[in-house]
Design a protein around this motif. Sequence first.
Motif, PDB file in Angstrom:
ATOM      1  N   THR A 252       0.855  -1.194   0.000  1.00  0.00           N
ATOM      2  CA  THR A 252       0.000   0.000   0.000  1.00  0.00           C
ATOM      3  C   THR A 252       0.886   1.237   0.000  1.00  0.00           C
ATOM      4  N   ILE A 253       0.532   2.204  -0.799  1.00  0.00           N
ATOM      5  CA  ILE A 253       1.306   3.446  -0.860  1.00  0.00           C
ATOM      6  C   ILE A 253       0.355   4.637  -0.851  1.00  0.00           C
ATOM      7  N   THR A 254       0.811   5.716  -0.239  1.00  0.00           N
ATOM      8  CA  THR A 254       0.044   6.964  -0.213  1.00  0.00           C
ATOM      9  C   THR A 254       0.868   8.058  -0.876  1.00  0.00           C
ATOM     10  N   LEU A 255       0.269   8.705  -1.862  1.00  0.00           N
ATOM     11  CA  LEU A 255       0.896   9.847  -2.533  1.00  0.00           C
ATOM     12  C   LEU A 255       0.272  11.122  -1.963  1.00  0.00           C
ATOM     13  N   TYR A 256       1.139  12.145  -1.786  1.00  0.00           N
ATOM     14  CA  TYR A 256       0.689  13.353  -1.097  1.00  0.00           C
ATOM     15  C   TYR A 256       0.803  14.570  -2.001  1.00  0.00           C
ATOM     16  N   ALA A 257      -0.073  15.524  -1.748  1.00  0.00           N
ATOM     17  CA  ALA A 257      -0.005  16.840  -2.392  1.00  0.00           C
ATOM     18  C   ALA A 257      -0.351  17.872  -1.327  1.00  0.00           C
ATOM     19  N   GLY A 258      -0.066  19.136  -1.590  1.00  0.00           N
ATOM     20  CA  GLY A 258      -0.441  20.153  -0.620  1.00  0.00           C
ATOM     21  C   GLY A 258       0.081  21.525  -0.973  1.00  0.00           C
ATOM     22  N   VAL A 259      -0.813  22.501  -0.963  1.00  0.00           N
ATOM     23  CA  VAL A 259      -0.448  23.911  -1.084  1.00  0.00           C
ATOM     24  C   VAL A 259      -1.211  24.683  -0.019  1.00  0.00           C
ATOM     25  N   ALA A 260      -0.628  25.811   0.377  1.00  0.00           N
ATOM     26  CA  ALA A 260      -1.279  26.684   1.353  1.00  0.00           C
ATOM     27  C   ALA A 260      -1.886  27.867   0.632  1.00  0.00           C
ATOM     28  N   SER A 261      -3.153  28.162   0.922  1.00  0.00           N
ATOM     29  CA  SER A 261      -3.819  29.287   0.258  1.00  0.00           C
ATOM     30  C   SER A 261      -5.042  29.677   1.073  1.00  0.00           C
ATOM     31  N   LYS A 262      -5.583  30.804   0.742  1.00  0.00           N
ATOM     32  CA  LYS A 262      -6.852  31.243   1.292  1.00  0.00           C
ATOM     33  C   LYS A 262      -7.616  31.964   0.203  1.00  0.00           C
ATOM     34  N   PRO A 263      -8.784  31.441  -0.200  1.00  0.00           N
ATOM     35  CA  PRO A 263      -9.431  30.235   0.326  1.00  0.00           C
ATOM     36  C   PRO A 263      -8.675  28.976  -0.095  1.00  0.00           C
ATOM     37  N   SER A 264      -9.047  27.844   0.525  1.00  0.00           N
ATOM     38  CA  SER A 264      -8.366  26.574   0.240  1.00  0.00           C
ATOM     39  C   SER A 264      -8.658  26.130  -1.187  1.00  0.00           C
ATOM     40  N   ASP A 281     -11.401   0.494  -7.857  1.00  0.00           N
ATOM     41  CA  ASP A 281     -11.713   0.442  -6.435  1.00  0.00           C
ATOM     42  C   ASP A 281     -10.472   0.248  -5.569  1.00  0.00           C
ATOM     43  N   ARG A 282      -9.292   0.148  -6.187  1.00  0.00           N
ATOM     44  CA  ARG A 282      -8.050   0.076  -5.401  1.00  0.00           C
ATOM     45  C   ARG A 282      -7.600   1.459  -4.943  1.00  0.00           C
ATOM     46  N   ILE A 283      -8.150   2.489  -5.535  1.00  0.00           N
ATOM     47  CA  ILE A 283      -7.670   3.855  -5.318  1.00  0.00           C
ATOM     48  C   ILE A 283      -8.717   4.660  -4.568  1.00  0.00           C
ATOM     49  N   THR A 284      -8.288   5.333  -3.516  1.00  0.00           N
ATOM     50  CA  THR A 284      -9.185   6.218  -2.746  1.00  0.00           C
ATOM     51  C   THR A 284      -8.485   7.549  -2.491  1.00  0.00           C
ATOM     52  N   THR A 288      -9.394  15.646   2.042  1.00  0.00           N
ATOM     53  CA  THR A 288      -9.902  16.641   1.076  1.00  0.00           C
ATOM     54  C   THR A 288      -9.170  16.570  -0.261  1.00  0.00           C
ATOM     55  N   GLY A 289      -8.732  15.366  -0.632  1.00  0.00           N
ATOM     56  CA  GLY A 289      -8.089  15.187  -1.929  1.00  0.00           C
ATOM     57  C   GLY A 289      -6.600  15.352  -1.923  1.00  0.00           C
ATOM     58  N   ARG A 290      -5.996  15.652  -0.761  1.00  0.00           N
ATOM     59  CA  ARG A 290      -4.547  15.842  -0.717  1.00  0.00           C
ATOM     60  C   ARG A 290      -3.783  14.518  -0.661  1.00  0.00           C
ATOM     61  N   SER A 291      -4.471  13.403  -0.363  1.00  0.00           N
ATOM     62  CA  SER A 291      -3.804  12.103  -0.255  1.00  0.00           C
ATOM     63  C   SER A 291      -4.471  11.121  -1.206  1.00  0.00           C
ATOM     64  N   ILE A 294      -3.248   3.926  -2.835  1.00  0.00           N
ATOM     65  CA  ILE A 294      -3.364   2.806  -3.784  1.00  0.00           C
ATOM     66  C   ILE A 294      -3.099   1.507  -3.018  1.00  0.00           C
ATOM     67  N   ASN A 295      -4.042   0.581  -3.049  1.00  0.00           N
ATOM     68  CA  ASN A 295      -3.923  -0.691  -2.340  1.00  0.00           C
ATOM     69  C   ASN A 295      -4.746  -1.779  -3.041  1.00  0.00           C
TER      70      ASN A 295
END
Length: 796
Positions: A252-264, A281-284, A288-291, A294-295
């Motif tokens: 199992t692996i988790t891919l990450y994303a992320g930016v800081a902003s306002k509004p989000s 169905d292996r992917i979730t 809020t979509g930042r992670s 895959i499993n």
Amino acid sequence: MSRLHLLAVLVLVVSVHSEFTNIPQLKITRHPEGGTVPIGSRFDFTCKASTSADLNISYSWKRIKNLNSLNPVFEQLATDDTGSEGVYVEYDAQESAFYFCTVRSGSFETTSEGAYLTVAYLDEFAVDGGPSDNIYDQPGLLMIELQCKVPDSFPYPEVQWYKFDKAYPAEDVTNAILKRDARGQASNLVIYDIKTTDSGKYRCEVSNPAVEVPKSSGVATIEIYPEAETKGAYPPQEVVGNYKVQGHEGSTITLYAGVASKPSVTYSWTRNDKVVGLDDDRITLEDTGRSLIINPLSPKDTGTYVIIYAIAGEVKGSRNVELEVIETIRAVGDVYDYATVQGEDLVLSCGCTGSPPDWITYETDTPGTQWFKNGRLLVNATKTTVGVTVNGKNTGEALITSVSDNESGTYSCSCFNQDQFKVLTKNVYIADERQALTITAQKEGWGLVGSTISIACSANGIPRPNIDWYKSGNKVVEGVFPRDAGFKVVYEYSMFQTVGYLVVEGGLHEDSGVFTCQASHVVKGVQYKLNETAELIVAYPTSSRIQCLDSIVQEGQPATIVCGVSGVPMPTVRYTKVNETDSTLIELEEDFGTVTNLSYYVIRDVKMSDAGTYRGTASNVKQGGLLQKHDEMKLTVTPISSRMSMNAIIGIAVLVAFLLIGGLIAAILFGRWRRETAFKNEMKRLMKKRDDEVSELQQRLQLRSMEHRTSTLANPLHQLPETRRQLPSFYAANIAVLAATPSAKFLPPSLADLKKRKLTGSVIHERSTVSPSSVKTVLSDIENPENYADDVDLIE
């Protein structure tokens, strides 16, 4: 699934000639297993092997250090007393390495798969490794970053932040992100869209298999003043940038994303210009979509993932995550035991697939490979050619020409990369002469349209035979014939045997037909063949059919609810009882009865209350059939006393029948006696009359003797008419009556049978089912009076 799939897993085993049963076949039965331990710990490796010959087995151990480098180090390991049992103990693990055992039995030698021992360690945090106390009072801040310097460690630890000793960020916190480096490894904590509620005491913890209790940094107090709260809008600022990451197939692996902003921002993930996760169905997606999780991880997941972030539907930017999936090593070549004949060529094909070692750049995207014979590296020689690529990589292919007894032994192919060291063993036997082919195939493969069907064909011989499938003289080739998709041949091998499964996926009715399995091998340039045919049947499904029969049973006895079923595929039957009040269905308890393999329902101990109407429901819908059907039957339960009265009635009826039959026979015999008595009396009268007439004639002749001579009279009895008595066949007539009665199920033998033998005792000595031909025979017997003669003897 069709009924054939209950047979699809059938392996046709053909006996091997006794001449070869004692050939040594050295096998690793238990490969050593790796693990992860803290540095300085103990770890036990176990390796077990077996041989078909009565020979001793010895074990030795080796270790490979620095495998993921240009200079791997091979070390021979010394074993203690446990080594003779196939056990090696690493008492003080200091460095990660591959461990494998070498097994020897007589002249045979083989090597186990490599087991990777990960030696984990985790140092303490540096004094300044954690976050620092800070007061934020500058106006208009967008985000703050808290430091977590991960101490020296292997493998890289998990990082968890805490706020007031509670895991942070919690699920309801949307303005905190863990920052990641170019390898996707977490460290610092970024808080954006700052509020005074973000004030608190923060610390970070790290953990890996080297420690049982996570190691914690110092605690920092963070104060956010009201004037420092984020006000107004801020454009997105990068927190998690572009990075590369590796993952192991099946993990199992988790891919990450992320930016800081306002509004989000909102996040969307794409790969190859397609949105990720919509139809898999292996992917979730989480957080809020930042992670992106895959499993399990599959080789097809390798690629560049593009994270697009937008505010109010307007795209503000994107970041990339490159994922490399380290594929598990698999053998696709002939790495199975093999027997051949002296003088033939021996082809060795390892054919490993999987990720290549990441410390060497090859022009082929496959693992590193090497062939060994009896534990020794196979190299180019007079009769041996080892295949290599342009830059020296072993291709996994080798050829030994014109083999002799010396080439018998254990051949091992090692396939390796940075994560696996896999050894595939092939025992080879060189025979003095050819062993004739034998072949066996399933006669039929059956299944529904759209299902997967297979037919097994097994062949034995030396050299080990090849198997091919044909239809109408054309060879079955995957993706080519009989059609461009759906057909393939799957093989299983042993030293003398090949099993070839003809497999059709998504079967069509048009695929039905007769297929030929051909076994062949070549010895000294001569090809030997042997064929066997099998029929493939792909049937359309039908609805279920069921018919139940009423039954009468005595109380206390077992009862069988008989319902005949049919359908394609064969239905299963469920039994219920019909409520007499409202016609609802009552489920039957498990201990009330059982369903037999013929789909009958057996009630073990019938009670008077069990009487009533039962329903059998046949359904083959789950197996691919069309409709379910049902039928009902009435179960009548008679009390024991009533049953005894019925027995008495039956006994009386049988007695009366015997009396009637006996009376009828007596009447026939009496009539015959009367006729015989009357005939004897008449004969006496005629004889007396004859005597009188003769006497009178003699007197007349004496009176006229002097006058003339008279010829001698013949015996007057010769002039009497011949008496023939014909007795009507009671038995034939009785048979005709029974045959003409619709309720009659069984008949006594016809007169045609009576003519072939002399009957004694009971006429009804056997039973045969009524048929039109038997009735015709009986009628012909009755109409032909000459056939009655036997009955006279019968009555006597």
